[in-house]
Scaffold this active site. Sequence first.
Site: not given
Length: 354
Positions: A269, A317, A329
Amino acid sequence: MAAHRKPRQRPAGTNTARTAVTIALAGAASATGFDGTGHAEPQLTPAQVKAKVDQLYQEAEVATEKYNGAKEKAESAGKRLTRLQDEAARKEDRLNSARDALGSVAAAQYRGGGLDPAVQLALSDDPDRYLDGAEFVERAGNRQQAAVGRVRRQLWEIEQLRGDAHIELASLKSRQEALNRHKNTVTGKLGEARRLLSRLTAQERARLDEGAGTGRASRSAGARDGLAAPRSVTSRAPNSRAADAVSYAYQKLGNPYVWGATGPDAFDCSGLVQAAYRSAGVSLPRTTYAQIDAGRRVSRSELLPGDLVFFYSGISHVGIYVGNGSMIHAPRPGAPVRLAPLGEMPYAGATRVV
C-alpha cells in the site's frame, strides 16, 4: 539369602497390555468428550474464516510497514557506513603520502650529518650565503613541524572515522535483526491466512473475495497496459503533482500486491503511494506512519483527488483518493491494485502533499 533373592517376575506383556488399554481409553475419552476437552480444530464458517483472515492481513500489514521502516533505516545505515569507510580510506592515502614526505626529509637530514650551525658558519667560504641557507633551513624546519602536525591531525581524524564506522556497523546489524523479525512476522501471518483460506472451497473463496470488494478490480482488466485517469478526476486535483500521481495510480490498476514492493509492476500500500508521487517528482517517505506527516492534514470533507487517505488506528494502510468517496490502493495479497470505497476500512485521516 534374602539379600540375593530375585524379585518376582511379572507375566510378560502385562505392562504393554495395560499401556495399550490406557491409550485406547484416553483416545475414546477424547473422541467422545469424556474429559471435557477436544483437540480437533473447530470447524469455522466461511464468515468466521473471512473475519480471521482479515485480521491476519491487517496484522501482517502492520508488520509490513515496520519491515519497510526497518529496511529504509538499514539501507541508510549501510550508505552512511560506506561513506565513512570511503572517507577513512581517502584520509589514509593522504596520511601515507605525508608520512613518505616526512621520511624523505628525515633521511636527508641524516645524510647531511647535522653539524652545529656555528661550526658550519666558521667553515663556510661564503658566510653571507650560509646565513641565507640557515634561514631557509629554519623555515624548512617550521614547515616540517607543520607537516608533523598535519599527520597527527590526520591520524586523529582516521581514528574518529573508524569509531563512527564501528557505531554505524552496530546500528546496521541492529536494523537487519529488526528487519528479519518483521519479515518473519509478516510471512507467519500470511501463511496462517493461506492455511485458513485453503479450508474453503473455490466457490467460497470467490464469494469472500467478491464480498471484500476485490471483484471490483475486474473492471480494470487489461489495466496493466495502461488505463487513463478520467479527466474529471485529474482536473479536480489541487495541483499538477497530485494529478500526475492519480494518473499513475490509474495506470497500475490490476497490478499485484506484493508486500515490501514499490513498483513498477507490484506494490504494497505505501509502496504504491510512494511510487505514484515519485512519478510526479515528489519524494515521499516509505512508511504509512511517516507518509501521514508528509503534507498538510485535511478533513474528510475537504478531500480532493491525489490526497493520501489512511486507515486503522495504527495508520497501517494508505490509499490515493480519486474522488466520489473512492480511492485506489493495494489492498492485500491476492487482491490487486484496485478502486475501493473509503468506507471499506476504518478511516483514520488524510494528508495533502504540497
